[in-house]
Design a protein around this motif. Structure first.
Motif, PDB file in Angstrom:
ATOM      1  N   LYS A   1     -15.378 -13.437  18.979  1.00 44.55           N
ATOM      2  CA  LYS A   1     -15.087 -14.948  18.786  1.00 44.55           C
ATOM      3  C   LYS A   1     -15.869 -15.953  19.602  1.00 44.55           C
ATOM      4  N   GLY A   2     -16.558 -16.687  19.066  1.00 42.79           N
ATOM      5  CA  GLY A   2     -17.330 -17.747  19.782  1.00 42.79           C
ATOM      6  C   GLY A   2     -18.914 -17.223  19.950  1.00 42.79           C
ATOM      7  N   GLU A   3     -19.194 -16.152  19.578  1.00 40.52           N
ATOM      8  CA  GLU A   3     -20.476 -15.747  19.671  1.00 40.52           C
ATOM      9  C   GLU A   3     -21.396 -16.084  18.458  1.00 40.52           C
ATOM     10  N   SER A   4     -22.685 -16.528  18.578  1.00 45.81           N
ATOM     11  CA  SER A   4     -23.275 -16.889  17.130  1.00 45.81           C
ATOM     12  C   SER A   4     -23.754 -15.353  16.623  1.00 45.81           C
ATOM     13  N   ASN A   5     -24.160 -14.481  17.697  1.00 50.00           N
ATOM     14  CA  ASN A   5     -24.902 -13.089  17.288  1.00 50.00           C
ATOM     15  C   ASN A   5     -23.456 -12.312  16.658  1.00 50.00           C
ATOM     16  N   GLY A   6     -23.759 -11.509  15.675  1.00 50.79           N
ATOM     17  CA  GLY A   6     -22.738 -10.626  15.031  1.00 50.79           C
ATOM     18  C   GLY A   6     -22.057 -11.319  13.880  1.00 50.79           C
ATOM     19  N   LEU A   7     -22.799 -12.357  13.109  1.00 50.50           N
ATOM     20  CA  LEU A   7     -22.288 -12.877  12.098  1.00 50.50           C
ATOM     21  C   LEU A   7     -23.080 -12.604  10.905  1.00 50.50           C
ATOM     22  N   SER A   8     -22.289 -12.345   9.649  1.00 47.90           N
ATOM     23  CA  SER A   8     -23.089 -12.154   8.605  1.00 47.90           C
ATOM     24  C   SER A   8     -22.292 -12.924   7.360  1.00 47.90           C
ATOM     25  N   VAL A   9     -23.095 -13.143   6.183  1.00 42.61           N
ATOM     26  CA  VAL A   9     -22.566 -13.809   5.306  1.00 42.61           C
ATOM     27  C   VAL A   9     -22.459 -12.937   3.986  1.00 42.61           C
ATOM     28  N   PHE A  10     -21.236 -13.036   3.128  1.00 42.26           N
ATOM     29  CA  PHE A  10     -20.961 -12.265   1.894  1.00 42.26           C
ATOM     30  C   PHE A  10     -20.832 -13.244   0.682  1.00 42.26           C
ATOM     31  N   ILE A  11     -21.110 -12.653  -0.197  1.00 41.76           N
ATOM     32  CA  ILE A  11     -20.918 -13.487  -1.558  1.00 41.76           C
ATOM     33  C   ILE A  11     -19.980 -12.978  -2.337  1.00 41.76           C
ATOM     34  N   ALA A  12     -18.876 -13.660  -2.576  1.00 40.35           N
ATOM     35  CA  ALA A  12     -17.713 -13.008  -3.182  1.00 40.35           C
ATOM     36  C   ALA A  12     -17.313 -13.860  -4.442  1.00 40.35           C
ATOM     37  N   ASP A  13     -17.191 -12.904  -5.687  1.00 41.94           N
ATOM     38  CA  ASP A  13     -16.587 -13.622  -7.031  1.00 41.94           C
ATOM     39  C   ASP A  13     -15.189 -14.268  -6.660  1.00 41.94           C
ATOM     40  N   LYS A  14     -14.822 -15.417  -7.195  1.00 39.30           N
ATOM     41  CA  LYS A  14     -13.615 -15.975  -6.768  1.00 39.30           C
ATOM     42  C   LYS A  14     -12.451 -15.440  -7.289  1.00 39.30           C
ATOM     43  N   ASN A  15     -12.482 -14.175  -8.309  1.00 39.66           N
ATOM     44  CA  ASN A  15     -11.679 -13.283  -9.056  1.00 39.66           C
ATOM     45  C   ASN A  15     -11.631 -11.994  -8.254  1.00 39.66           C
ATOM     46  N   SER A  16     -12.139 -11.837  -7.119  1.00 38.93           N
ATOM     47  CA  SER A  16     -12.160 -10.573  -6.450  1.00 38.93           C
ATOM     48  C   SER A  16     -10.788 -10.355  -6.022  1.00 38.93           C
ATOM     49  N   THR A  17     -10.414  -8.733  -6.157  1.00 37.91           N
ATOM     50  CA  THR A  17      -8.954  -8.600  -5.592  1.00 37.91           C
ATOM     51  C   THR A  17      -9.014  -8.539  -4.034  1.00 37.91           C
ATOM     52  N   GLY A  18      -7.927  -9.078  -3.479  1.00 36.08           N
ATOM     53  CA  GLY A  18      -8.102  -9.165  -1.893  1.00 36.08           C
ATOM     54  C   GLY A  18      -8.406 -10.174  -1.496  1.00 36.08           C
ATOM     55  N   LEU A  19      -8.672 -11.141  -2.426  1.00 30.72           N
ATOM     56  CA  LEU A  19      -8.998 -12.541  -2.047  1.00 30.72           C
ATOM     57  C   LEU A  19      -8.051 -13.658  -2.525  1.00 30.72           C
ATOM     58  N   GLU A  20      -7.304 -14.095  -1.798  1.00 32.38           N
ATOM     59  CA  GLU A  20      -6.206 -14.944  -2.096  1.00 32.38           C
ATOM     60  C   GLU A  20      -6.625 -16.383  -1.959  1.00 32.38           C
ATOM     61  N   VAL A  21      -6.868 -17.301  -2.746  1.00 31.73           N
ATOM     62  CA  VAL A  21      -7.355 -18.853  -2.657  1.00 31.73           C
ATOM     63  C   VAL A  21      -6.269 -19.778  -3.042  1.00 31.73           C
ATOM     64  N   SER A  22      -5.942 -20.400  -2.076  1.00 28.39           N
ATOM     65  CA  SER A  22      -5.001 -21.584  -2.307  1.00 28.39           C
ATOM     66  C   SER A  22      -5.502 -23.032  -2.001  1.00 28.39           C
ATOM     67  N   GLN A  23      -5.335 -23.709  -3.268  1.00 24.86           N
ATOM     68  CA  GLN A  23      -5.673 -25.198  -2.924  1.00 24.86           C
ATOM     69  C   GLN A  23      -5.094 -25.918  -1.982  1.00 24.86           C
ATOM     70  N   ILE A  24      -5.486 -26.768  -1.147  1.00 25.16           N
ATOM     71  CA  ILE A  24      -4.780 -27.659  -0.217  1.00 25.16           C
ATOM     72  C   ILE A  24      -4.702 -29.111  -0.491  1.00 25.16           C
ATOM     73  N   SER A  25      -3.717 -29.643  -0.317  1.00 27.87           N
ATOM     74  CA  SER A  25      -3.853 -31.345  -0.897  1.00 27.87           C
ATOM     75  C   SER A  25      -4.284 -32.383   0.327  1.00 27.87           C
ATOM     76  N   THR A  26      -5.172 -32.827   0.138  1.00 30.17           N
ATOM     77  CA  THR A  26      -5.767 -33.859   1.306  1.00 30.17           C
ATOM     78  C   THR A  26      -5.604 -35.252   0.882  1.00 30.17           C
ATOM     79  N   ALA A  27      -5.537 -36.105   2.072  1.00 30.31           N
ATOM     80  CA  ALA A  27      -5.528 -37.606   1.731  1.00 30.31           C
ATOM     81  C   ALA A  27      -6.532 -38.215   0.758  1.00 30.31           C
ATOM     82  N   ASP A  28      -7.797 -37.465   0.808  1.00 31.80           N
ATOM     83  CA  ASP A  28      -8.556 -38.111  -0.075  1.00 31.80           C
ATOM     84  C   ASP A  28      -8.878 -37.366  -1.356  1.00 31.80           C
ATOM     85  N   CYS A  29      -7.753 -36.614  -1.733  1.00 30.60           N
ATOM     86  CA  CYS A  29      -7.598 -36.182  -3.001  1.00 30.60           C
ATOM     87  C   CYS A  29      -8.802 -35.446  -3.508  1.00 30.60           C
ATOM     88  N   ARG A  30      -9.604 -34.639  -2.795  1.00 29.93           N
ATOM     89  CA  ARG A  30     -10.605 -33.923  -3.388  1.00 29.93           C
ATOM     90  C   ARG A  30     -10.189 -32.384  -3.229  1.00 29.93           C
TER      91      ARG A  30
END
Ligand SMILES: Cc1cc2nc3c(=O)[nH]c(=O)nc-3n(C[C@H](O)[C@H](O)[C@H](O)COP(=O)(O)OP(=O)(O)OC[C@H]3O[C@@H](n4cnc5c(N)ncnc54)[C@H](O)[C@@H]3O)c2cc1C
Lengths: 394, 379
Positions: free
Chosen positions: B177-206
């Motif tokens: 944690k904190g290091e810029s080394n050792g990071l990777s990016v993955f692309i996941a379909d929104k419907n993948s199993t094991g991925l739980e997406v929950s919308q949050i409600s913010t003051a700007d309504c976006r």
């Protein structure tokens, strides 16, 4: 190579050959050059530098060559400034004539006035001062009462000006005078050039809080000013006066940038590191560091705004009020940060206990207080922005 | 670098201005909010933007885009910001496109970029995990097991996360944690199993979401580019996002200011227009100065991005900082200068305040960027 690059090379070679070595060292205040009939050159190389630059017209790079100017376009002027900056050249000439008067003579003066005055301004032969403010007329400049009566071939001038910077050293004054006492206040003012050597002109220095005395009260007692020295039309001097103020404000705006204007040339970050210490290369005191960073970020954005205004075509307009307001407030802030970073070393008055640089910063700090007063106060600039730019009702 | 727009950029700005005025005035946002639209954008409006080519402005021509640069998309965001028009432009066309473009293999670019250009897919970028923006403080992990990537951890405050078709997830493949080394990016379909997406409600309504990954299992191809080396690129992508965001915030500011100055010229009290009071005039004039500074900082930053200048980081921080400070000031003053009507829901000015505070948080507050600027500058 583009024409501009060719030009850059020429400039660079010329400067290499013609800028004397001592003119590439940091400026010492006593060696500042203002020119004029009675100019004294502590350092002879500064005289040489002025003569060479004046000969090229590069003391006023963008003015037309036929009147002694450099005849450079906007891009070339920028290149010249960049090249001068690169070798850390001192200004060859400081001049109210160049900063304020010359552009107005170009715009409003007649051919004879241009031929008479511009070359002498550009070569630094005649030093000018500005006779606007009076004891009763500061922010409300148009209420001025110094009167000029029409005596046929000349005007007879009587009255008093105040805060006239360097009046005691100047050769000529550009003055606002009342020629139409019956007219509404803005429509009875004329723009008159007066030789300070004329009989009846006298000056009396005023000492500032910084201990310096660069400005004066200026008195006119039955002074005869030849009619040919009226710029523009009688009673329409206010238009010229306002235009000149824009040039003045644009000039003062540069104080907002580090190293610009009447500063001591000191950089606030190095000062802070020196007097507060460093912690892994950082200014050791976190809240000082935060304050200074904020200041530097504002300065960066301000500098970009000056640049943008130039890139957009740099019309001197109500924008000059914004630059004047922001730049001078920023410069005051810089010196407050500087003396607070220096602690008790930032308050020295003379050499007992303080180095020359330290005293210079104290004095510069005091001098900056006038930045937001001279050339129209900050409040007046905010009024101009409100009325002229935002079109708010009066 | 000249601090002006090119003719093409100015043209794009004018087009976006007419678009926002004609099709998505502030009422458009009000309606999306009142309807409780979860995406918080209108699909048909997005398709119109796609038709205008805005989705592909940062996409290279070979993948169907116009490669028109950050300045191009920033001026559009500025104009849309004036009317608070929500759209997937930031999350998809700036963040998604840039991440895939800078990190992905040819195969991956071919796979995703054309879908973005055509409006078929939207994306979201999942970086932050805590209450404050801090792009390298990443604990979410990805480990390779039998040719599959297994991701675990959580992400918060993901722009457009609630609806994005693909989520780009930054995870730690090595380091701490904190290091810029050792990071990777993955692309996941929104419907993948094991991925739980929950919308949050913010003051700007976006549209924002949090996500939890519990043994989210992805194929080897889900890794964008190479393993462990995404840190620098993410910072670069975030800088582009900051500039686009600063530009939108400039638009927010300009409009809130414009609305306020107009109000000063029409509201009367004590028998005179309130705009004649010097106490208000001077505050308005000071805001004007700050807005001018913001315009310059944003312009310089977007040109720096397009010219690959080594000043990009400093200028992007300057732009986000200055835009944040100014929007903060103007959004508060705008309310105060309206008096009581300023705090009613019926009047639009409150929308600018609520949008402002969220926008200030996105990709780093002024405090964040002030600290970053100080470090970069060696203060
Ligand atoms: C270092 C220095 C050099 C100068 N050099 C020259 C020079 O060479 N030639 C020259 O002619 N003059 C010069 N001046 C004078 C300068 O232009 C005036 O000082 C300035 O215009 C302000 O006028 P005042 O001093 O009479 O202040 P006032 O006008 O009396 O102002 C006092 C205070 O009232 C405020 N105020 C006034 N009117 C308003 C308003 N309408 N709304 C809100 N607030 C208002 C001002 O902002 C200020 O805070 C110089 C001044 C200084 C300090």
């Amino acid at each position: 190579m583009s024409d501009l690059e060719v030009f850059r090379q020429e400039v660079s070679e010329w400067l290499e050959e013609n800028c004397p070595p001592s003119m590439r060292t940091p400026l010492v205040p006593e060696e500042e050059v203002w020119g004029g009939r009675n100019a004294q050159y502590v350092n002879p190389e500064s005289k040489l530098w002025l003569e060479r630059m004046g000969e090229k017209g590069w003391t006023a790079p963008s003015l037309p060559t036929e009147y002694g100017g450099g005849g450079l376009d906007r891009d070339q002027t920028k290149v010249l400034h960049q090249e001068l900056y690169k070798i850390k050249a001192r200004p060859a000439l400081n001049s109210f004539g160049i900063w304020m008067l010359a552009p107005c003579i170009i715009e409003f003066g007649n051919e004879e006035q241009k031929r008479e005055h511009l070359p002498k301004i550009i070569k630094g032969e005649i030093r000018w001062c500005q006779g606007y403010s009076e004891p009763g007329s500061g922010s409300d400049l148009a209420s001025l009462s110094t009167k000029a009566e029409d005596m046929g071939d000349h005007y007879l001038v009587n009255g008093q000006k105040v805060w006239t910077s360097y009046a005691d050293k100047a050769d000529w004054i550009f003055a606002l005078v009342r020629t139409g006492p019956q007219e509404p206040k803005h429509s009875g003012i004329s723009f008159l050039l007066i030789d300070m050597a004329s009989e009846g002109v006298s000056t009396k220095p005023i000492t500032l809080i910084s201990g310096k005395s660069p400005f004066c009260e200026t008195f006119f007692d039955d002074v005869k000013a030849p009619k040919e020295n009226l710029v523009g039309v009688e009673n329409s001097g206010w238009t010229i006066a306002k235009k000149l103020l824009q040039h003045e404000r644009n000039f003062i705006s540069n104080f907002g940038l580090a190293g610009g204007g009447t500063g001591s040339g000191a950089d606030v970050v190095s000062i802070a590191k020196k007097y507060l210490g460093e912690d892994n290369g950082k200014i050791a005191h976190p809240s000082h560091r935060d304050n200074i960073t904020l200041h530097k970020m504002k300065e960066h954005a301000f500098g970009l705004t000056l640049q943008r205004s130039g890139d957009e075509g740099g019309k001197a307009s109500a924008a000059s009020s914004m630059f004047k307001y922001y730049g001078t407030e920023h410069n005051k802030d810089r010196y407050e940060l500087m003396i607070s970073s220096m602690g008790n070393k930032g308050l020295g008055w003379s050499e007992q206990g303080f180095s020359d640089d330290e005293q210079a910063i104290t004095k510069a700090w005091l001098r900056t207080k006038a930045n937001s007063i001279e050339g129209g106060t900050s409040e007046v600039q905010l009024n101009v922005i409100s009325r002229r730019v935002l079109d708010l009702p009066s | 670098m000249k601090l002006i727009l090119s003719e093409e950029q100015q043209f794009l700005k004018d087009t976006a201005q007419s678009f926002a005025r004609d099709k998505t005035p502030t009422n458009h946002f009000r309606k999306l909010r009142d309807d409780g639209n979860a995406k918080c954008w209108d699909d048909s409006i997005w398709q119109e933007m796609v038709q205008l080519g805005w989705s592909g402005i940062l996409v290279p021509e070979e993948f169907g885009g116009s490669d028109f640069g950050i300045a191009g998309i920033s001026v559009i965001m500025q104009e849309l910001g004036k009317t608070l028009t929500p759209s997937p432009l930031l999350a998809t066309s700036v963040l998604g496109v840039s991440t895939i473009k800078l990190l992905g293999s040819d195969e991956q670019k071919k796979n995703y970029l054309p879908k973005i250009v055509s409006g078929e897919a939207t994306t979201a970028l999942a970086v932050d995990e805590g209450n404050h923006h801090s792009p390298f403080d990443i604990e979410a992990t990805a480990t390779l097991e039998d040719d599959k990537w297994i991701l675990n951890g959580q992400k918060v405050f993901i722009i457009d996360g609630a609806s994005a078709d693909f989520i780009l997830i930054v995870a730690r493949t090595s380091g701490k944690k904190g290091e810029s080394n050792g990071l990777s990016v993955f692309i996941a379909d929104k419907n993948s199993t094991g991925l739980e997406v929950s919308q949050i409600s913010t003051a700007d309504c976006r549209n924002y979401a949090n996500l939890v990954m519990s043994n989210l299992t992805l194929n080897a191809e889900a890794l964008l580019g190479e393993v462990d080396i995404a840190g620098e690129i993410i910072e670069q992508v975030l800088d582009l996002g900051r500039i686009a965001m600063a530009s939108e915030m400039l638009g927010n500011t300009e409009e809130a200011f414009e609305i306020t100055v107009s109000y000063l010229k029409e509201r009367k009290q004590f028998g005179v227009l309130i705009g004649s009071f010097q106490a208000l005039q001077h505050r308005a004039a000071k805001m004007f100065c700050e807005i001018e500074l913001t315009k310059s900082a944003v312009l310089a930053a977007m040109h720096a991005a397009d010219e690959n200048s080594n000043e990009l980081e400093r200028l992007s921080s300057l732009a986000k900082f200055q835009a944040g400070e100014t929007l903060h000031l103007v959004s508060n003053e705008a309310i105060q200068m309206h008096g009581g009507i300023g705090v009613t829901d019926e009047y639009d000015i409150g929308f600018y305040l609520k949008r402002a505070r969220v926008a200030e948080q996105i990709f780093g507050t002024s405090e964040y960027h002030q600290a970053r600027y100080a470090d970069i500058s060696g203060f």
